[in-house]
Design an enzyme around this catalytic site. Structure first.
Site, PDB file in Angstrom:
ATOM      1  N   ASN A  23      36.518  30.876 -46.148  1.00  0.00           N
ATOM      2  CA  ASN A  23      37.787  30.584 -46.809  1.00  0.00           C
ATOM      3  C   ASN A  23      38.688  31.808 -46.708  1.00  0.00           C
ATOM      4  O   ASN A  23      38.230  32.907 -46.400  1.00  0.00           O
ATOM      5  CB  ASN A  23      37.559  30.222 -48.275  1.00  0.00           C
ATOM      6  CG  ASN A  23      36.844  28.898 -48.428  1.00  0.00           C
ATOM      7  OD1 ASN A  23      37.110  27.957 -47.694  1.00  0.00           O
ATOM      8  ND2 ASN A  23      35.931  28.808 -49.359  1.00  0.00           N
ATOM      9  N   CYS A  24      39.960  31.599 -47.011  1.00  0.00           N
ATOM     10  CA  CYS A  24      40.969  32.648 -46.978  1.00  0.00           C
ATOM     11  C   CYS A  24      40.504  33.873 -47.777  1.00  0.00           C
ATOM     12  O   CYS A  24      39.948  33.704 -48.859  1.00  0.00           O
ATOM     13  CB  CYS A  24      42.260  32.095 -47.573  1.00  0.00           C
ATOM     14  SG  CYS A  24      43.665  33.187 -47.441  1.00  0.00           S
ATOM     15  N   PRO A  25      40.641  35.035 -47.235  1.00  0.00           N
ATOM     16  CA  PRO A  25      41.367  35.458 -46.036  1.00  0.00           C
ATOM     17  C   PRO A  25      40.466  35.683 -44.827  1.00  0.00           C
ATOM     18  O   PRO A  25      40.916  36.201 -43.811  1.00  0.00           O
ATOM     19  CB  PRO A  25      41.982  36.790 -46.469  1.00  0.00           C
ATOM     20  CG  PRO A  25      40.916  37.397 -47.329  1.00  0.00           C
ATOM     21  CD  PRO A  25      40.312  36.208 -48.078  1.00  0.00           C
ATOM     22  N   ASP A  28      39.636  25.901 -43.410  1.00  0.00           N
ATOM     23  CA  ASP A  28      40.478  26.278 -44.540  1.00  0.00           C
ATOM     24  C   ASP A  28      41.929  25.925 -44.222  1.00  0.00           C
ATOM     25  O   ASP A  28      42.502  26.461 -43.267  1.00  0.00           O
ATOM     26  CB  ASP A  28      40.326  27.774 -44.813  1.00  0.00           C
ATOM     27  CG  ASP A  28      41.161  28.250 -45.993  1.00  0.00           C
ATOM     28  OD1 ASP A  28      41.603  27.393 -46.793  1.00  0.00           O
ATOM     29  OD2 ASP A  28      41.363  29.463 -46.126  1.00  0.00           O
TER      30      ASP A  28
END
Length: 78
Positions: free
Chosen positions: A16-18, A43
């Site tokens: 997931n981010c980042p 994501d």
């Protein structure tokens, strides 16, 4: 839909981010200029992150699409 040519593939679907963008930046540093990196992400924030990154870098986004809840990016390293 025919697949674009690519030299390397990076699957960041588990992140997931980042992390998708960070892992992509690392991969781009390790490939030669003129190579195409195919990135696979799940994501949804990656679409925004990659677009902003490309606008502020020398790299070129050749294609981007979504299929089966995954996002595919083809980045030409400059």
């Amino acid at each position: 839909m025919s697949e674009l040519y690519f030299d390397e593939v990076l699957d960041v679907s588990a992140f997931n981010c980042p992390m998708p963008l960070l892992k992509t930046k690392q991969a781009l540093r390790s490939i030669k200029k003129g190579a195409v990196l195919k990135v696979i992400a799940t994501d949804a924030g990656s679409v925004r992150d990659f677009s902003a990154f490309i606008q502020h870098s020398a790299h070129q986004l050749l294609d981007m699409y979504e299929r089966d809840q995954s996002f595919y990016f083809y980045i030409l390293k400059n």
